[in-house]
Write a protein that holds these residues in place. Structure first.
Motif, PDB file in Angstrom:
ATOM      1  N   TRP A  26       0.830  -1.202   0.000  1.00 40.65           N
ATOM      2  CA  TRP A  26       0.000   0.000   0.000  1.00 40.65           C
ATOM      3  C   TRP A  26       0.870   1.259   0.000  1.00 40.65           C
ATOM      4  N   THR A  27       0.456   2.202  -0.794  1.00 35.69           N
ATOM      5  CA  THR A  27       1.126   3.499  -0.820  1.00 35.69           C
ATOM      6  C   THR A  27       0.069   4.594  -0.710  1.00 35.69           C
ATOM      7  N   GLN A  28       0.492   5.708  -0.173  1.00 34.29           N
ATOM      8  CA  GLN A  28      -0.406   6.851  -0.031  1.00 34.29           C
ATOM      9  C   GLN A  28      -0.119   7.864  -1.122  1.00 34.29           C
ATOM     10  N   VAL A  29      -1.181   8.294  -1.789  1.00 28.22           N
ATOM     11  CA  VAL A  29      -1.016   9.342  -2.792  1.00 28.22           C
ATOM     12  C   VAL A  29      -0.754  10.652  -2.060  1.00 28.22           C
ATOM     13  N   PRO A  30       0.290  11.376  -2.412  1.00 24.36           N
ATOM     14  CA  PRO A  30       0.615  12.607  -1.679  1.00 24.36           C
ATOM     15  C   PRO A  30      -0.536  13.607  -1.703  1.00 24.36           C
ATOM     16  N   ALA A  31      -0.655  14.357  -0.608  1.00 25.22           N
ATOM     17  CA  ALA A  31      -1.701  15.377  -0.529  1.00 25.22           C
ATOM     18  C   ALA A  31      -1.520  16.439  -1.596  1.00 25.22           C
ATOM     19  N   SER A  32      -0.307  16.598  -2.084  1.00 25.49           N
ATOM     20  CA  SER A  32      -0.074  17.569  -3.156  1.00 25.49           C
ATOM     21  C   SER A  32      -0.687  17.111  -4.475  1.00 25.49           C
ATOM     22  N   SER A  33      -0.962  15.807  -4.599  1.00 26.07           N
ATOM     23  CA  SER A  33      -1.587  15.273  -5.806  1.00 26.07           C
ATOM     24  C   SER A  33      -3.095  15.166  -5.652  1.00 26.07           C
ATOM     25  N   VAL A  34      -3.526  14.544  -4.527  1.00 27.46           N
ATOM     26  CA  VAL A  34      -4.944  14.460  -4.194  1.00 27.46           C
ATOM     27  C   VAL A  34      -5.098  14.936  -2.754  1.00 27.46           C
TER      28      VAL A  34
END
Length: 961
Positions: free
Chosen positions: A203-211
């Motif tokens: 699992w990876t987290q999409v950066p807040a800068s992207s979403v």
């Protein structure tokens, strides 16, 4: 010999495989818990526990289907996930919902109850049997339509029962071109991407800068990513994510002063790089739900911002139906419409469903006033309401005209959705097996109803037969008060028809109710009597005031005020019910108070009038009118309220043994039914020529001057103390006498000798606030029970739980005064909610009562708690050895027919579960484990040996026999 060697080799291989398989299964037990074979039946592990059916009762927050419509799923805020199981032999569509959550993990698994809150559900477009759920801060995968589960992600933050997130869409999505990739939009940690390799997940987290992570509209509320959807796009997946920004949207009442920066729709074509989708015009900050058409067209709802459309590769444009007050949540598309133009949306404000066949250019509608609503078996739907607050819509891929709806009470379906807005779609409630109530109390008496339940949000229900859903008046629902939370139930051993209950609203209101017909109908605390009036030809109407007036006279009261109030009439008509007043020209039609039957001359009121809540008449006086009027229309204001006031002088009356108020009703249009109650009022200083709505004295049952007591009951004593909820008990020797330990006035006890019309604060008892009282009207935690009526001798018991000892108090004068009976050492097991004091029925060894039990589960420290019994009215106690962490204790019919059986929910030895004792606790029999849900209420059956009921925190009531 060759064949023998070959067979031995095969045998060795088989044994090796079996050993390997067994070891593998043991390793997997912590992750996978199989329920049934692949017949999709999901039969319960032990059929001894069966549902006490209601059908619905809670918020169904989402619907999902596999790609061919052979599996329809729903998710709930507190009741788990379900799959619809139709009956193949029934063309009418009867079937049942099968719980997928009850046995997701073994009974007793720590925090297993959290799995009943399901935040999202998703199916794999390429695998008819694969389904995912987000529940209990974890994500689970099933390869067999929910029969068994594997945990694939943990330690997330989920709030499936949040007032905000319940309106949001499905946050789980499977990549249609790569089933090893799934997405999950969290409320606090942004967008998560899961990739499967064999049996492992990364699992990876999409950066807040992207979403972005999203911004709530109010402090303490959650928002985050509201939905995730994948467009197959001819093999080149496009993934969309909705992000909620309630900070700046005028429709949410945002708390932050900022311009829109995060809210909207984000997309990626490579799973890595994300961009925000532009608006064709205007702004869109609060997406809630979305559905993808077969051609990649996205339809989105945004609450008060409306409805929007996003063509593949295009920009977002508004397509909101024309409506004055919009609040759109549910949305569905027809997956068989290759043009992507058939779409359905649901509006919370108007309670309507809208259909468009041209992509939102024009809309047809159907609202909740349609009478085309019933159960599949043809019986009328009596419980709940439809279109009340629609969360989710779904079109069955197997039938484009089959539309499913979920709302605050359950699921409905129509198979002629194409008629929506024209001749009208016919709706069927699909509630069988869908049990989702938070249960606060369960109880039955030795005679009468098989069961009465007290539940959160929807009051509770009366059961003549616990194998059938209630279908009595109003669907068996406990009314008056109706709705919100029935926190406590009790009955009188002296008269099994007398029941009493405490009630707490969600908005600060609260009261209780008294029933003299075994729980079928109820009077509010503060209400003396109520009758149902069928309008039509003029006639006399009568109310029984015997107990109240006799008690008032005995106390030396010389003057009483009666207030006559109407409930909502048929079809919420504004037309009042009218009676002849004391000024009527025909003296024979004037109000009469008949004392002790026909032996005395009827008394007339010394004053009578009515008051009006409309703005124009709030200061008007109607004392000289020859009519009296009562009316009420369900509304948040008092515009249509008319209430009658009457005053009687008791000092000239003989000692009262019976009293009947008779009013002559004027003729009226037939077909209108009014529920009209007579309420008590402490104030008698008013005069009929000065009384108006603005200066009227309030009844005990309506401490809020802006409301009708039926609309928002708020009990207030004559000394001005507000009382609500808590625990209530009925005397075992005099059914007129009650004790109430309410929320309010630091939880002091109150007593009543007139069936709950008036309440007086007790004296004596603890100097500090009683703990263990149901404290706030909302909580779904197990509540303590610090009040009990002796089941034989008329005494009452009250416990102040906590510290190093539980203080046990006793009242021998119907709750008026209390003295300390004993101090029960508990090993510092202080906790506020879960201890109980419960009195047992008569037994051969205790025929005169005084048989009292206390249990304590010690949830707040390492002490193991216990179970105690007193057979001398709480003076001394004996602790049961080997019994610990007891959450609830109750009593049922004995096997011999004399005495009683004991039931507990707790631990005997090292095993936790539900136990029965047939010898007053000397030995215990463990019953089959129930579901994993937390047990919130327990009641042994007083009518049938061996049957016991449990209430749960979201899955309703179960029975064992």
């Amino acid at each position: 010999m060759k064949y023998l060697k070959w067979n031995v080799s095969i045998l060795r291989m088989c044994l090796t495989f079996v050993l390997y398989l067994t070891a593998f299964q043991i390793v997997q037990l912590n992750k996978i818990y199989a329920q049934s074979d692949r017949d999709w039946s999901n039969a319960a592990i032990d059929s001894a526990w069966t549902t006490v059916p209601l059908g619905g009762g809670g918020y169904v927050t989402g619907l999902a289907s596999n790609s061919d419509g052979s599996a329809i799923y729903c998710r709930t805020d507190v009741g788990g996930a379900f799959r619809w199981s139709p009956r193949d032999d029934d063309p009418q569509g009867n079937g049942t919902w099968i719980s997928l959550s009850d046995h997701m993990v073994p009974f007793g698994t720590p925090k297993a109850n959290k799995l009943m809150g399901v935040e999202s559900i998703a199916t794999d477009p390429g695998n008819l049997d694969r389904v995912y759920v987000g529940a209990g801060n974890k994500i689970f995968l099933s390869e067999d339509r929910g029969s068994s589960w594997t945990e694939i992600l943990s330690e997330l933050s989920m709030t499936p029962n949040s007032p905000t997130t319940r309106f949001f869409g499905e946050r789980l999505a499977v990549d249609p071109n790569d089933p090893n990739v799934i997405w999950y939009g969290s409320i606090k940690a942004g967008l998560q991407k899961g990739v499967r390799s064999g049996e492992d997940w990364a699992w990876t987290q999409v950066p807040a800068s992207s979403v972005p992570f999203g911004v709530p509209a109010k402090k303490g509320r959650d928002a985050g990513v509201t939905f995730v959807l994948c467009d197959a796009n001819d093999g080149n997946t496009i993934t969309y994510a909705g992000v909620f920004d309630g900070a700046s949207s005028p429709t949410t009442g945002g708390i932050y002063k900022s311009s829109p920066t995060t809210g909207g729709i984000y997309k990626t074509s490579d799973g890595i790089n994300w961009t925000k989708v532009p608006m064709a015009s205007g702004s869109f900050n609060t997406p809630r739900r979305a559905q993808m058409a077969s051609n990649g067209k996205l339809y989105i709802t945004g609450g008060g911002e409306g409805v929007f459309k996003l063509p593949r590769g295009g920009s977002i444009s508004a397509i909101t139906p024309s409506i004055s007050e919009a609040y759109f949540n549910g949305v569905a598309v027809d997956p068989n419409d290759h043009d992507g133009n058939i779409v359905y949306v649901a509006d919370k404000a108007s309670k309507k469903i809208w259909r468009s066949a041209d992509g939102g250019v024009s809309w047809a509608e159907q609202d909740s006033t349609s009478d085309k609503r019933q159960e599949p078996d043809g019986t009328p739907t009596l419980n709940g309401y439809w279109f009340g607050n629609i969360a989710s819509l779904l079109v069955n891929p197997a039938d484009s005209n089959e539309l499913w709806v979920s709302d605050f009470f359950g699921v409905a379906r129509t198979r002629d959705a194409q008629n929506l807005g024209a001749s009208g779609a016919t709706w069927y409630m699909l509630q069988n097996g869908l049990e989702e109530t938070v249960v606060m109390d369960v109880l039955n008496a030795p005679t009468g109803a098989q069961l009465i339940t007290g539940v959160a949000d929807i009051s509770g229900f009366y059961y003549n037969d616990t194998t059938l859903r209630p279908t009595g008046a109003g669907g068996g629902k406990l009314t008056n008060p109706s709705g919100a939370n029935s926190t406590s139930l009790d009955f009188s051993e002296a008269d099994h028809d007398v029941w009493v209950r405490a009630w707490h609203g969600n908005y600060g209101n609260g009261s209780g109710g008294y029933s003299s017909d075994g729980g079928k109908s109820w009077l509010l605390f503060g209400e003396i009597d109520q009758v149902s009036i069928d309008s039509g030809a003029a006639d006399w109407e009568s109310w029984d005031l015997s107990t109240y007036l006799a008690k008032q006279q005995a106390k030396g009261v010389s003057m009483v005020t009666l207030v006559i109030v109407s409930k909502n009439a048929t079809n919420f008509t504004r037309t009042p019910v009218q009676f002849a007043s004391n000024e009527a020209a025909d003296a024979s039609l004037r109000p009469q108070l008949i004392i002790n039957g026909a032996s005395e001359t009827p008394f007339s009121p010394i004053a009578d009038t009515y008051v009006a809540g409309s703005k124009a008449d709030k200061e008007s006086n109607f004392g000289s009118f020859d009519v009296l009027k009562a009316s009420h229309t369900y509304t948040t204001n008092t515009t249509n309220d008319l209430q009658i006031y009457m005053k009687f002088d008791l000092s000239a009356m003989s000692p009262i043994s019976s009293a009947t108020l008779k009013l002559h009703r004027l003729d009226a249009k037939p077909g209108i039914v009014y529920g009209v109650g007579v309420f008590a009022c402490a104030n008698t200083s008013w005069t009929e020529n000065e009384l108006t709505w603005k200066n009227r004295p309030l009844t005990y049952a309506s401490s809020n001057s802006a409301r009708n007591p039926f609309a928002e009951p708020r009990y207030k004593t004559a000394t001005g103390v507000r009382l609500a909820g808590g625990r209530v008990a009925a005397s075992s020797t005099d059914p007129d006498k009650l004790v109430w330990l309410p929320v309010g006035s630091k939880n002091r006890a109150y007593y009543s000798d007139d069936r709950g019309v008036t309440w007086t604060q007790s004296t004596g008892g603890p100097s500090s606030e009683i703990t263990g009282v149901y404290t706030n009207g909302h909580s779904t935690e197990i509540s303590g029970q610090p009040l009990a009526a002796d089941r034989v001798n008329g005494d009452f018991y009250m416990a102040n739980f906590g510290s190093s000892a539980h203080q046990i108090y006793r009242s021998t004068d119907d709750g008026a005064t209390w003295t300390l009976a004993s101090s029960l050492k508990n090993g510092n097991t202080y906790n506020m909610r879960t201890p109980q004091i419960v009195a047992a029925p008569a037994s051969p060894s205790n025929p005169s009562g005084g048989d009292v039990w206390v249990c304590d589960d010690s949830v707040y420290n390492k002490n193991i708690g216990g179970l105690w019994r007193s057979t001398d009215s709480a003076a001394t106690w004996t602790k049961f050895k080997g019994v610990s962490k007891v959450t609830a204790v109750s009593f049922g019919q004995s096997q011999s027919g004399t005495g009683y059986a004991v039931y507990i929910y707790g631990r005997v030895g090292s095993e936790y579960g539900v136990y029965r004792s047939d010898d007053y606790g000397s030995t215990w029999t463990k019953l089959a484990d129930p579901t994993i849900k937390k047990v919130t209420a327990l009641a042994g059956d007083r009518q049938k040996y061996g049957r016991v009921f449990i209430g749960t925190a979201g899955r309703g009531v179960f029975q064992y026999e």
